[in-house]
Every structure is written in structure tokens, then in C-alpha cells.
Design a protein around this motif. Structure first.
Motif, PDB file in Angstrom:
ATOM      1  N   MET A 178       0.989  -0.595  -0.251  1.00  0.00           N
ATOM      2  CA  MET A 178       0.276  -0.153  -0.288  1.00  0.00           C
ATOM      3  C   MET A 178       0.749   1.425   0.286  1.00  0.00           C
ATOM      4  O   MET A 178       1.493   1.368   0.815  1.00  0.00           O
ATOM      5  CB  MET A 178      -1.325   0.329   0.972  1.00  0.00           C
ATOM      6  CG  MET A 178      -1.510   1.694   0.822  1.00  0.00           C
ATOM      7  SD  MET A 178      -2.427   1.475   3.017  1.00  0.00           S
ATOM      8  CE  MET A 178      -4.083  -0.161   2.820  1.00  0.00           C
ATOM      9  N   LYS A 179       0.595   1.970  -1.068  1.00  0.00           N
ATOM     10  CA  LYS A 179       1.695   3.185  -0.808  1.00  0.00           C
ATOM     11  C   LYS A 179       1.449   4.278   0.202  1.00  0.00           C
ATOM     12  O   LYS A 179      -0.393   4.388   0.916  1.00  0.00           O
ATOM     13  CB  LYS A 179       0.902   4.124  -1.969  1.00  0.00           C
ATOM     14  CG  LYS A 179       1.469   3.258  -3.473  1.00  0.00           C
ATOM     15  CD  LYS A 179       0.732   4.280  -4.166  1.00  0.00           C
ATOM     16  CE  LYS A 179       1.329   4.231  -5.835  1.00  0.00           C
ATOM     17  NZ  LYS A 179       0.769   5.390  -7.317  1.00  0.00           N
ATOM     18  N   THR A 180       1.754   5.008   0.776  1.00  0.00           N
ATOM     19  CA  THR A 180       1.513   5.873   2.164  1.00  0.00           C
ATOM     20  C   THR A 180       2.244   7.693   1.601  1.00  0.00           C
ATOM     21  O   THR A 180       2.801   7.611   0.543  1.00  0.00           O
ATOM     22  CB  THR A 180       2.663   5.536   3.219  1.00  0.00           C
ATOM     23  OG1 THR A 180       4.518   5.626   2.753  1.00  0.00           O
ATOM     24  CG2 THR A 180       2.402   3.962   2.920  1.00  0.00           C
ATOM     25  N   LEU A 181       1.572   8.296   2.241  1.00  0.00           N
ATOM     26  CA  LEU A 181       1.922   9.465   2.100  1.00  0.00           C
ATOM     27  C   LEU A 181       2.024  10.190   3.732  1.00  0.00           C
ATOM     28  O   LEU A 181       0.805  10.213   4.466  1.00  0.00           O
ATOM     29  CB  LEU A 181       0.029  10.498   1.476  1.00  0.00           C
ATOM     30  CG  LEU A 181       0.086  11.714   1.205  1.00  0.00           C
ATOM     31  CD1 LEU A 181       1.802  11.675   0.169  1.00  0.00           C
ATOM     32  CD2 LEU A 181      -1.056  11.918   0.199  1.00  0.00           C
ATOM     33  N   LYS A 182       3.108  10.962   4.078  1.00  0.00           N
ATOM     34  CA  LYS A 182       2.951  11.456   4.904  1.00  0.00           C
ATOM     35  C   LYS A 182       2.497  13.055   5.515  1.00  0.00           C
ATOM     36  O   LYS A 182       2.890  13.735   4.255  1.00  0.00           O
ATOM     37  CB  LYS A 182       4.734  11.223   4.984  1.00  0.00           C
ATOM     38  CG  LYS A 182       5.346  12.195   6.489  1.00  0.00           C
ATOM     39  CD  LYS A 182       6.942  11.915   6.390  1.00  0.00           C
ATOM     40  CE  LYS A 182       7.855  13.052   5.985  1.00  0.00           C
ATOM     41  NZ  LYS A 182       8.976  13.035   5.905  1.00  0.00           N
ATOM     42  N   PHE A 183       2.475  13.135   6.343  1.00  0.00           N
ATOM     43  CA  PHE A 183       1.335  14.024   7.500  1.00  0.00           C
ATOM     44  C   PHE A 183       2.327  15.129   8.133  1.00  0.00           C
ATOM     45  O   PHE A 183       2.497  14.004   8.665  1.00  0.00           O
ATOM     46  CB  PHE A 183       0.098  14.204   6.991  1.00  0.00           C
ATOM     47  CG  PHE A 183      -0.742  13.859   5.336  1.00  0.00           C
ATOM     48  CD1 PHE A 183      -1.405  14.855   5.560  1.00  0.00           C
ATOM     49  CD2 PHE A 183      -0.715  12.824   5.778  1.00  0.00           C
ATOM     50  CE1 PHE A 183      -2.090  15.319   4.254  1.00  0.00           C
ATOM     51  CE2 PHE A 183      -1.686  12.608   4.550  1.00  0.00           C
ATOM     52  CZ  PHE A 183      -2.497  13.769   3.657  1.00  0.00           C
ATOM     53  N   ASP A 184       2.369  15.756   8.843  1.00  0.00           N
ATOM     54  CA  ASP A 184       2.588  16.581   9.792  1.00  0.00           C
ATOM     55  C   ASP A 184       1.713  16.413  10.957  1.00  0.00           C
ATOM     56  O   ASP A 184       0.477  15.980  10.509  1.00  0.00           O
ATOM     57  CB  ASP A 184       3.190  18.457   9.762  1.00  0.00           C
ATOM     58  CG  ASP A 184       3.554  18.426  10.924  1.00  0.00           C
ATOM     59  OD1 ASP A 184       2.787  19.192  11.900  1.00  0.00           O
ATOM     60  OD2 ASP A 184       4.522  19.102  10.590  1.00  0.00           O
ATOM     61  N   LYS A 185       1.909  16.092  12.213  1.00  0.00           N
ATOM     62  CA  LYS A 185       1.155  15.677  12.854  1.00  0.00           C
ATOM     63  C   LYS A 185      -0.258  16.092  12.692  1.00  0.00           C
ATOM     64  O   LYS A 185      -0.942  16.621  13.571  1.00  0.00           O
ATOM     65  CB  LYS A 185       1.868  14.952  14.577  1.00  0.00           C
ATOM     66  CG  LYS A 185       2.071  16.595  15.349  1.00  0.00           C
ATOM     67  CD  LYS A 185       3.170  15.734  15.912  1.00  0.00           C
ATOM     68  CE  LYS A 185       3.911  17.243  16.930  1.00  0.00           C
ATOM     69  NZ  LYS A 185       5.161  17.066  17.837  1.00  0.00           N
ATOM     70  N   LYS A 186       0.003  17.730  13.142  1.00  0.00           N
ATOM     71  CA  LYS A 186      -1.192  18.639  12.980  1.00  0.00           C
ATOM     72  C   LYS A 186      -2.058  18.477  12.214  1.00  0.00           C
ATOM     73  O   LYS A 186      -3.165  19.427  12.716  1.00  0.00           O
ATOM     74  CB  LYS A 186      -0.345  20.241  13.180  1.00  0.00           C
ATOM     75  CG  LYS A 186       0.074  20.923  11.453  1.00  0.00           C
ATOM     76  CD  LYS A 186       0.492  22.115  11.674  1.00  0.00           C
ATOM     77  CE  LYS A 186       0.653  22.941  10.677  1.00  0.00           C
ATOM     78  NZ  LYS A 186       2.020  24.207  10.543  1.00  0.00           N
ATOM     79  N   TYR A 187      -1.910  18.147  11.182  1.00  0.00           N
ATOM     80  CA  TYR A 187      -2.913  17.654  10.567  1.00  0.00           C
ATOM     81  C   TYR A 187      -3.948  16.436  10.624  1.00  0.00           C
ATOM     82  O   TYR A 187      -5.269  16.440  10.070  1.00  0.00           O
ATOM     83  CB  TYR A 187      -2.615  17.532   8.918  1.00  0.00           C
ATOM     84  CG  TYR A 187      -1.474  18.863   8.347  1.00  0.00           C
ATOM     85  CD1 TYR A 187      -2.156  19.816   8.402  1.00  0.00           C
ATOM     86  CD2 TYR A 187      -0.235  18.738   7.823  1.00  0.00           C
ATOM     87  CE1 TYR A 187      -2.044  21.010   7.841  1.00  0.00           C
ATOM     88  CE2 TYR A 187       0.131  20.241   7.826  1.00  0.00           C
ATOM     89  CZ  TYR A 187      -0.614  21.236   7.905  1.00  0.00           C
ATOM     90  OH  TYR A 187      -0.022  22.049   7.329  1.00  0.00           O
ATOM     91  N   TYR A 188      -3.357  15.439  11.511  1.00  0.00           N
ATOM     92  CA  TYR A 188      -3.651  14.141  11.769  1.00  0.00           C
ATOM     93  C   TYR A 188      -5.344  14.021  12.298  1.00  0.00           C
ATOM     94  O   TYR A 188      -6.594  13.971  11.289  1.00  0.00           O
ATOM     95  CB  TYR A 188      -3.740  13.585  12.910  1.00  0.00           C
ATOM     96  CG  TYR A 188      -4.531  12.203  13.390  1.00  0.00           C
ATOM     97  CD1 TYR A 188      -4.341  11.103  12.558  1.00  0.00           C
ATOM     98  CD2 TYR A 188      -5.464  12.237  14.298  1.00  0.00           C
ATOM     99  CE1 TYR A 188      -5.365   9.921  12.217  1.00  0.00           C
ATOM    100  CE2 TYR A 188      -5.651  11.042  15.296  1.00  0.00           C
ATOM    101  CZ  TYR A 188      -5.751  10.334  14.182  1.00  0.00           C
ATOM    102  OH  TYR A 188      -6.319   8.878  14.383  1.00  0.00           O
ATOM    103  N   LEU A 189      -5.832  15.466  13.429  1.00  0.00           N
ATOM    104  CA  LEU A 189      -7.528  15.928  13.231  1.00  0.00           C
ATOM    105  C   LEU A 189      -7.882  16.517  12.402  1.00  0.00           C
ATOM    106  O   LEU A 189      -9.576  16.110  12.050  1.00  0.00           O
ATOM    107  CB  LEU A 189      -7.905  16.672  14.944  1.00  0.00           C
ATOM    108  CG  LEU A 189      -9.014  16.709  15.439  1.00  0.00           C
ATOM    109  CD1 LEU A 189      -9.659  15.174  15.400  1.00  0.00           C
ATOM    110  CD2 LEU A 189      -8.511  17.184  16.915  1.00  0.00           C
ATOM    111  N   PRO A 190      -8.034  17.667  11.521  1.00  0.00           N
ATOM    112  CA  PRO A 190      -8.533  18.147  10.621  1.00  0.00           C
ATOM    113  C   PRO A 190      -8.874  17.381   9.230  1.00  0.00           C
ATOM    114  O   PRO A 190      -9.408  17.180   8.365  1.00  0.00           O
ATOM    115  CB  PRO A 190      -7.774  19.367  10.379  1.00  0.00           C
ATOM    116  CG  PRO A 190      -6.342  19.468  11.389  1.00  0.00           C
ATOM    117  CD  PRO A 190      -6.534  18.099  12.238  1.00  0.00           C
TER     118      PRO A 190
END
Length: 103
Positions: free
Chosen positions: A1-13
Motif C-alpha cells: 500500500m502506498k503511503t503519504l506523510k503528513f505533519d502531525k498537526k493535520y491528523y485531526l483536521p
């Protein structure tokens, strides 16, 4: 499965649907309908998202709709955040956008 990294501050939004698009300077070659893992380094958090639409546009053509899809109130906020991630970004640089839904 491909992955996409996000900064932790975007988790809830992302989880609550306030952020439904991500802009990237590099083409991640994601396809509409593809299910990928969104992960948030350093947190142990992740979720699965489905890519619903893809495209690209130059930095100078970003608009208020893009800002809202990214979870920002204004275009200036979005541009400021992008300049933190990509300090050398130019108004002519192409950004790839990926719209998504959390599964």
C-alpha cells in the motif's frame, strides 16, 4: 500500500473532514480511487484515505477554495504554510493536488 506523510498537526483536521486535499511539490503519482495510508511521523497515528481526484496548478493560481480544502481560513495562510514546507517555492512552481476521503 502506498503511503503519504503528513505533519502531525493535520491528523485531526483530516480525521474530521476539515482537510480534504493535500498539495505536494513532487508528483506522488496517486490515482483516483486508490486507497493509501496517511501517516503522521512521530505519533504512531495513521488512517486510510481514498484519493477522489487529482490534478495540478501553479502556486500563483491557488485560490480560496484550495485554502478551504486544505483546512485553512484564507489563501494567505495556505501560501504561508506551503512556504514553510517549500522555502524556495516560486509563483510558477507546479503543485500537485490530491483530494481524498477518510475511510
Amino acid at each position: 500500500m502506498k503511503t503519504l506523510k503528513f505533519d502531525k498537526k493535520y491528523y485531526l483536521p483530516i480525521l474530521i473532514g476539515d482537510e480534504t486535499q493535500t498539495l505536494r511539490k513532487n508528483n506522488k503519482r496517486l490515482q483516483e480511487g486508490e486507497i493509501i495510508k496517511a501517516y503522521f511521523p512521530g505519533t504512531g497515528l495513521s488512517c486510510k484515505i481514498r484519493i477522489t481526484k487529482t490534478g495540478y496548478k501553479q502556486f500563483k493560481y491557488l485560490n480560496d477554495v484550495d485554502a478551504k480544502r486544505e483546512g485553512y481560513d484564507t489563501l494567505d495562510e495556505l501560501r504561508g504554510e506551503l512556504m514553510k514546507f517549500y522555502p524556495t517555492i516560486d509563483k510558477f512552481d507546479r503543485l500537485y493536488w490530491y483530494r481524498f476521503k477518510v475511510l
